[in-house]
Design an enzyme around this catalytic site. Structure first.
Site, PDB file in Angstrom:
ATOM      1  N   GLY A 111       0.807  -1.222   0.000  1.00 33.38           N
ATOM      2  CA  GLY A 111       0.000   0.000   0.000  1.00 33.38           C
ATOM      3  C   GLY A 111       0.841   1.273   0.000  1.00 33.38           C
ATOM      4  O   GLY A 111       0.376   2.335  -0.440  1.00 33.38           O
ATOM      5  N   GLU A 114       1.689   1.846  -3.522  1.00 29.69           N
ATOM      6  CA  GLU A 114       0.454   2.297  -4.184  1.00 29.69           C
ATOM      7  C   GLU A 114       0.155   3.758  -3.846  1.00 29.69           C
ATOM      8  O   GLU A 114      -0.356   4.504  -4.685  1.00 29.69           O
ATOM      9  CB  GLU A 114      -0.699   1.372  -3.768  1.00 29.69           C
ATOM     10  N   GLU A 134       2.488  -8.392  -1.942  1.00 22.75           N
ATOM     11  CA  GLU A 134       1.224  -8.950  -1.431  1.00 22.75           C
ATOM     12  C   GLU A 134       1.108 -10.454  -1.633  1.00 22.75           C
ATOM     13  O   GLU A 134       0.528 -11.148  -0.805  1.00 22.75           O
ATOM     14  CB  GLU A 134       0.032  -8.234  -2.085  1.00 22.75           C
TER      15      GLU A 134
HETATM   16  N1  CAA Z   1       1.600  -3.726   8.695  1.00 27.77           N
HETATM   17  C1  CAA Z   1       1.640  -3.735  10.027  1.00 27.77           C
HETATM   18  N2  CAA Z   1       2.788  -3.642  10.744  1.00 27.77           N
HETATM   19  C2  CAA Z   1       3.924  -3.570  10.047  1.00 27.77           C
HETATM   20  C3  CAA Z   1       3.955  -3.554   8.650  1.00 27.77           C
HETATM   21  C4  CAA Z   1       2.722  -3.633   7.953  1.00 27.77           C
HETATM   22  N3  CAA Z   1       2.623  -3.585   6.619  1.00 27.77           N
HETATM   23  N4  CAA Z   1       5.241  -3.485   8.230  1.00 27.77           N
HETATM   24  C5  CAA Z   1       5.991  -3.435   9.356  1.00 27.77           C
HETATM   25  N5  CAA Z   1       5.195  -3.486  10.452  1.00 27.77           N
HETATM   26  C6  CAA Z   1       5.599  -3.467  11.857  1.00 27.77           C
HETATM   27  C7  CAA Z   1       6.181  -4.811  12.290  1.00 27.77           C
HETATM   28  O1  CAA Z   1       5.158  -5.708  12.624  1.00 27.77           O
HETATM   29  C8  CAA Z   1       7.025  -4.393  13.482  1.00 27.77           C
HETATM   30  O2  CAA Z   1       6.174  -4.190  14.562  1.00 27.77           O
HETATM   31  P1  CAA Z   1       6.632  -4.743  16.064  1.00 27.77           P
HETATM   32  O3  CAA Z   1       7.873  -3.933  16.371  1.00 27.77           O
HETATM   33  O4  CAA Z   1       5.466  -4.385  16.922  1.00 27.77           O
HETATM   34  O5  CAA Z   1       6.910  -6.196  15.911  1.00 27.77           O
HETATM   35  C9  CAA Z   1       7.546  -3.021  13.071  1.00 27.77           C
HETATM   36  O6  CAA Z   1       6.673  -2.552  12.039  1.00 27.77           O
HETATM   37  C10 CAA Z   1       8.946  -3.055  12.489  1.00 27.77           C
HETATM   38  O7  CAA Z   1       8.961  -4.005  11.443  1.00 27.77           O
HETATM   39  P2  CAA Z   1      10.029  -5.207  11.398  1.00 27.77           P
HETATM   40  O8  CAA Z   1      10.442  -5.608  12.760  1.00 27.77           O
HETATM   41  O9  CAA Z   1       9.451  -6.274  10.522  1.00 27.77           O
HETATM   42  O10 CAA Z   1      11.240  -4.465  10.680  1.00 27.77           O
HETATM   43  P3  CAA Z   1      12.364  -5.126   9.736  1.00 27.77           P
HETATM   44  O11 CAA Z   1      13.378  -4.055   9.511  1.00 27.77           O
HETATM   45  O12 CAA Z   1      12.808  -6.423  10.271  1.00 27.77           O
HETATM   46  O13 CAA Z   1      11.595  -5.416   8.348  1.00 27.77           O
HETATM   47  C11 CAA Z   1      10.143  -4.898   6.500  1.00 27.77           C
HETATM   48  C12 CAA Z   1      11.095  -4.347   7.586  1.00 27.77           C
HETATM   49  C13 CAA Z   1      10.951  -5.714   5.484  1.00 27.77           C
HETATM   50  C14 CAA Z   1       9.501  -3.687   5.820  1.00 27.77           C
HETATM   51  C15 CAA Z   1       9.078  -5.799   7.171  1.00 27.77           C
HETATM   52  O14 CAA Z   1       8.504  -5.079   8.256  1.00 27.77           O
HETATM   53  C16 CAA Z   1       7.970  -6.200   6.254  1.00 27.77           C
HETATM   54  O15 CAA Z   1       8.147  -7.107   5.438  1.00 27.77           O
HETATM   55  N6  CAA Z   1       6.792  -5.550   6.376  1.00 27.77           N
HETATM   56  C17 CAA Z   1       5.631  -5.918   5.600  1.00 27.77           C
HETATM   57  C18 CAA Z   1       5.729  -5.402   4.175  1.00 27.77           C
HETATM   58  C19 CAA Z   1       4.520  -5.863   3.373  1.00 27.77           C
HETATM   59  O16 CAA Z   1       4.276  -7.052   3.193  1.00 27.77           O
HETATM   60  N7  CAA Z   1       3.733  -4.890   2.899  1.00 27.77           N
HETATM   61  C20 CAA Z   1       2.533  -5.167   2.129  1.00 27.77           C
HETATM   62  C21 CAA Z   1       1.361  -5.190   3.050  1.00 27.77           C
HETATM   63  S1  CAA Z   1      -0.087  -5.815   2.269  1.00 27.77           S
HETATM   64  C22 CAA Z   1      -0.686  -4.505   1.416  1.00 27.77           C
HETATM   65  O17 CAA Z   1      -0.180  -3.400   1.443  1.00 27.77           O
HETATM   66  C23 CAA Z   1      -1.925  -4.839   0.642  1.00 27.77           C
HETATM   67  C24 CAA Z   1      -2.484  -3.780  -0.191  1.00 27.77           C
HETATM   68  O18 CAA Z   1      -2.110  -3.529  -1.324  1.00 27.77           O
HETATM   69  C25 CAA Z   1      -3.641  -3.090   0.293  1.00 27.77           C
END
Ligand code: CAA
Length: 257
Positions: A111, A114, A134
């Site tokens: 997102g 996006e 995703e």
């Molecule tokens: N939603 C909710 N929380 C999130 C998040 C997300 N998209 N991305 C990161 N966070 C949170 C983590 O859960 C973590 O929270 P806690 O400290 O409470 O555990 C905090 O942010 C820090 O994140 P990480 O510990 O994971 O940090 P990292 O440096 O190890 O990794 C990252 C960074 C690679 C960005 C990893 O956080 C990650 O992969 N995040 C998800 C990315 C993702 O998949 N985004 C797509 C979401 S789906 C979407 O967006 C659908 C759509 O089109 C509508």
């Protein structure tokens, strides 16, 4: 930084909106989307608005996606509502009458990517990471990615990114046209200054007309779009910016718009 979900800074009509959930890497939940929508609604009617810049709080992320924890237990109908909420807000952003720029300062995923795509253009810090991951979560982009990404980088590259979910660094993002410029993170504030000077010095009605011609024209066939350009070009000669701009050139002075 205060507890606001989105910080607002207005510098001579250049408004910067900072998504402020750094502990969750600025993930977009319903509350952030509602607040963004409210702010964009206010900006739509704001006189003297020159540009809107969007960035994320902290040094690690622009926006790391929609909030996964909030989405996890959604039913299909709730997911549809969530996506529609985001799409309506991003449409508001896209159709603001002034240039909109994403200042991508770190992770720009799902997102977040996006959101950047709903802006007119994006600049990135050299540590920025882009992607539509995703499929790794068992879903597809739901905030416009499958439609705006191919329009920005072409369908083949969009298919690559949306089906593999692979991440793209700033250099590749620049190469594929996902962003316009890459700079060190410390240089982003200077870029805002530069943009403020550039846009602040141009005729505001002309800037709006240029955006309107490009945005509205992209949805039309070439002949109709060129006719739209001609109408907007002629309309510029009905305002007070064209006489000032052209007289200033002839008089060898700076225009005062
Ligand atoms: N939603 C909710 N929380 C999130 C998040 C997300 N998209 N991305 C990161 N966070 C949170 C983590 O859960 C973590 O929270 P806690 O400290 O409470 O555990 C905090 O942010 C820090 O994140 P990480 O510990 O994971 O940090 P990292 O440096 O190890 O990794 C990252 C960074 C690679 C960005 C990893 O956080 C990650 O992969 N995040 C998800 C990315 C993702 O998949 N985004 C797509 C979401 S789906 C979407 O967006 C659908 C759509 O089109 C509508």
């Amino acid at each position: 930084m205060s507890e606001q979900l989105i910080e607002v800074v207005d510098q001579a009509g250049i408004v910067t909106l900072t998504i402020n959930r750094p502990k969750a890497l600025n993930a977009l939940n319903s509350a952030v989307l509602t607040e963004l929508d409210r702010l964009l609604g206010e900006l739509q009617a704001r006189e003297g608005l020159r540009a809107v810049l969007i960035t994320g709080a902290g040094e690690k992320a622009f926006v790391a996606g929609a909030d996964i924890a909030e989405m996890r237990d959604k039913t299909p109908e709730e997911a549809r509502c969530f996506a529609r909420q985001a799409l309506a807000t991003f449409k508001r952003l896209e159709t603001l009458p002034v240039p909109t720029v994403a200042l991508v300062n770190g992770f720009c995923l799902g997102g977040g990517c996006e959101l950047a795509l709903a802006c007119d253009w994006a600049v990135a810090s050299d540590n920025a990471i882009f992607g539509q991951p995703e499929v790794l979560l068992g879903v597809i982009p739901g905030f416009g990615g499958t439609q705006r990404l191919p329009r920005r980088v072409g369908p083949s590259m969009a298919l690559d990114l949306c089906t593999t979910g692979r991440k793209v660094d700033a250099a590749e993002a620049l190469r594929i046209g996902l962003v316009n410029r890459v700079m060190a993170q410390s240089e982003l504030p200077a870029y805002v200054e530069e943009l403020t000077k550039q846009l602040g010095g141009n005729g505001p009605a002309a800037v709006r007309a240029a955006k309107q011609a490009i945005h509205d024209g992209m949805d039309q066939d070439l002949e109709s779009a060129l006719a739209l350009e001609t109408s907007l070009f002629a309309l510029c000669f009905a305002g007070d910016e064209q006489p000032e701009g052209m007289s200033a050139f002839v008089d060898k002075r700076k225009p005062n718009f």
